[in-house]
Design an enzyme around this catalytic site. Structure first.
Site, PDB file in Angstrom:
ATOM      1  N   ASN A   1       0.838  -1.201   0.000  1.00  0.00           N
ATOM      2  CA  ASN A   1       0.000   0.000   0.000  1.00  0.00           C
ATOM      3  C   ASN A   1       0.872   1.250   0.000  1.00  0.00           C
ATOM      4  O   ASN A   1       2.092   1.169  -0.035  1.00  0.00           O
ATOM      5  CB  ASN A   1      -0.975  -0.023   1.184  1.00  0.00           C
TER       6      ASN A   1
ATOM      7  N   ASP B   1      -4.468  -5.697   5.507  1.00  0.00           N
ATOM      8  CA  ASP B   1      -5.588  -6.388   6.157  1.00  0.00           C
ATOM      9  C   ASP B   1      -5.817  -7.761   5.539  1.00  0.00           C
ATOM     10  O   ASP B   1      -6.431  -8.620   6.161  1.00  0.00           O
ATOM     11  CB  ASP B   1      -6.865  -5.563   6.009  1.00  0.00           C
TER      12      ASP B   1
HETATM   13  N1  CTP Z   1      -3.721  -2.310  12.093  1.00  0.00           N
HETATM   14  C1  CTP Z   1      -3.242  -3.414  12.784  1.00  0.00           C
HETATM   15  N2  CTP Z   1      -3.234  -4.648  12.198  1.00  0.00           N
HETATM   16  C2  CTP Z   1      -3.722  -4.827  10.959  1.00  0.00           C
HETATM   17  C3  CTP Z   1      -4.244  -3.702  10.251  1.00  0.00           C
HETATM   18  C4  CTP Z   1      -4.244  -2.473  10.845  1.00  0.00           C
HETATM   19  O1  CTP Z   1      -2.792  -3.257  13.909  1.00  0.00           O
HETATM   20  N3  CTP Z   1      -3.684  -6.040  10.424  1.00  0.00           N
HETATM   21  C5  CTP Z   1      -3.700  -0.990  12.745  1.00  0.00           C
HETATM   22  C6  CTP Z   1      -3.027   0.126  11.996  1.00  0.00           C
HETATM   23  O2  CTP Z   1      -1.646   0.209  12.297  1.00  0.00           O
HETATM   24  C7  CTP Z   1      -3.739   1.365  12.505  1.00  0.00           C
HETATM   25  C8  CTP Z   1      -5.114   0.844  12.861  1.00  0.00           C
HETATM   26  O3  CTP Z   1      -5.006  -0.576  12.889  1.00  0.00           O
HETATM   27  O4  CTP Z   1      -3.135   1.868  13.681  1.00  0.00           O
HETATM   28  C9  CTP Z   1      -6.197   1.214  11.934  1.00  0.00           C
HETATM   29  O5  CTP Z   1      -5.927   0.848  10.631  1.00  0.00           O
HETATM   30  P1  CTP Z   1      -7.000   1.102   9.485  1.00  0.00           P
HETATM   31  O6  CTP Z   1      -6.514   0.501   8.230  1.00  0.00           O
HETATM   32  O7  CTP Z   1      -7.417   2.530   9.473  1.00  0.00           O
HETATM   33  O8  CTP Z   1      -8.253   0.343  10.037  1.00  0.00           O
HETATM   34  P2  CTP Z   1      -8.693  -1.132  10.082  1.00  0.00           P
HETATM   35  O9  CTP Z   1      -8.842  -1.510  11.496  1.00  0.00           O
HETATM   36  O10 CTP Z   1      -7.845  -1.993   9.220  1.00  0.00           O
HETATM   37  O11 CTP Z   1     -10.181  -0.994   9.519  1.00  0.00           O
HETATM   38  P3  CTP Z   1     -10.722  -0.600   8.068  1.00  0.00           P
HETATM   39  O12 CTP Z   1      -9.723  -1.096   7.089  1.00  0.00           O
HETATM   40  O13 CTP Z   1     -12.027  -1.331   8.055  1.00  0.00           O
HETATM   41  O14 CTP Z   1     -10.886   0.886   8.062  1.00  0.00           O
END
Ligand code: CTP
Length: 401
Positions: free
Chosen positions: A207, A276
């Site tokens: 990303n 994710d």
């Molecule tokens: N994060 C994490 N582990 C993952 C993905 C994300 O710890 N596998 C953490 C990121 O470092 C960040 C927070 O979660 O501090 C939020 O990441 P974000 O991508 O905004 O949110 P998500 O929880 O992944 O939700 P969404 O993608 O549905 O917005």
């Protein structure tokens, strides 16, 4: 007593910018003492610096009325911060090698003050192995470098090597001068950068995260006295001074690294952008087209690092980030709750100056218990300091609670 900046000026066309820097520092009521190399005096007259600094500009060792050995030691001791701007390749080389053959090199070697160096030179010179290795040596000895900018250089070339702007030099010097050591004793775990999820030996998913925000937090926290470990995904950035760096590749690797270090830390700041989803299977050999017109790649969810750490938080403080493109407040508050965080820094990654890869950011910080602070658009290093101010305050307020 006034704060004192000793400013070394070396022979470079950018020496005129040092004059503006002196004027800016004087406006902040700082005692500025200028030392010029002989080559510097060919570009700007000492009188310019004397008039601006209201102090004599020291130009060489043997011609002053005061004995030079006394004068250079006095200046070395008087400095709260020692700055060399512009710093030529010659100065950097001599300082790295321990050669003290003029007023500037003898004084800088005698100082115990923090040394900041702002290089300015032709791009090819700057990128040469000699200069880069010398910079590496000086960094390891604790010198802070103010990186040159890219642009059109006086020699007609375009590239990196142009002295940082006076406003930027001023900002960095002020940051050093008013340095707080308020995070001493804090063990901070920071994550930064994107992860890389391999599809096959050739392709991968990643990303746009550059890692700049996490690196800025790690750097600022180390400067303020914290013991910082940085778990870093894919990022081209240099390890900040005083920070222990652990490199990882995939989201699952990052999970393992953070999980192993979490028990030892007092606070975790998850600024990384771990994927994710990852390919359900990593192909051992390069995937072939085999005449296919379309292709479906099966992905599986990775483990949510923050959520897992939130579930075993104990007395630790956890700060998350929420990269959003819409409904920022609502989404951020939901994540704060769901992941059992203490704070969440929400930013609008669709914004022109607040998204991925840029040097600036603006965030809204949502704090457990209902607090909300907005950190206005600024360089990521400034946003990092503001975020750490809030973290420190939160920890004070919740200590023993
Ligand atoms: N994060 C994490 N582990 C993952 C993905 C994300 O710890 N596998 C953490 C990121 O470092 C960040 C927070 O979660 O501090 C939020 O990441 P974000 O991508 O905004 O949110 P998500 O929880 O992944 O939700 P969404 O993608 O549905 O917005």
């Amino acid at each position: 007593m006034k704060k004192c900046v000793v400013l070394g000026v070396t022979g470079s066309i950018a020496a005129y910018k040092a004059a503006e820097l002196v004027s800016r520092l004087k406006k902040r009521d700082i005692d500025v003492r200028v030392i010029m190399t002989e080559a510097a005096t060919k570009f700007v007259a000492p009188l310019t610096f004397e008039t601006l600094s209201l102090n004599p500009a020291v130009t060489d060792m043997f011609s002053r009325e005061t004995p030079w050995e006394v004068e250079h030691i006095a200046l070395a001791k008087r400095a709260d911060v020692f700055v060399v701007a512009p710093a030529s390749a010659n100065f950097i080389g001599k300082f790295a090698a321990g050669i003290a053959d003029d007023m500037l090199t003898t004084t800088v070697m005698a100082t115990k003050a923090p040394v900041m160096i702002a290089p300015a030179m032709n791009t090819n010179m700057y990128e040469s192995a000699a200069v880069q290795e010398n910079i590496g040596i000086l960094r390891r000895r604790g010198c802070e470098f103010i990186e040159p900018e890219s642009g059109l250089l006086a020699c007609g070339d375009t590239g990196r090597g142009r002295l940082a702007e006076p406003a930027e030099l001023e900002r960095r010097i002020m940051e050093r001068l008013v340095q707080k050591r308020d995070l001493e004793g804090l063990k901070l775990l920071v994550t930064a950068g994107a992860t890389r999820e391999d599809i096959d030996p050739v392709r991968y998913i990643t990303n746009r995260s550059s890692g700049k925000m996490g690196f800025a937090i790690a750097e600022a926290a180390a400067r303020r006295g914290a013991e910082v470990t940085l778990v870093c995904g894919i990022s081209a950035l240099k390890t900040p001074y005083g920070v222990k760096r652990i490199d990882v590749v995939s989201s699952d690797d990052m999970f393992e690294a953070v999980d192993a270090l979490f028990g030892e830390c007092d606070a975790l700041v998850m600024a990384a952008a771990p994927a994710d989803f990852t390919p359900a299977e990593k192909a051992a050999q390069k995937l072939k087209k085999n005449g296919r017109q379309d292709m479906t790649l099966e992905l599986r969810a990775t483990r949510d690092i923050l959520k897992a750490m939130g579930a075993k938080k104990g007395g630790r403080t956890i700060v998350g980030f929420a990269a959003e493109t819409q409904n920022i407040r609502e989404n951020a508050l939901k994540k704060l709750e769901e992941k059992n965080l203490d704070m969440i820094a929400a930013n609008d990654v669709a914004g022109e100056n607040t998204g991925f890869g840029v040097d600036t950011n603006a965030v809204t910080l949502f704090i457990r218990g209902g607090g909300e602070r907005s950190i206005a658009l600024a360089d990521k290093s400034i946003v990092a300091d503001r975020l750490l101010d809030e973290l420190a305050e939160y920890r004070l307020n919740t200590a023993g609670a």
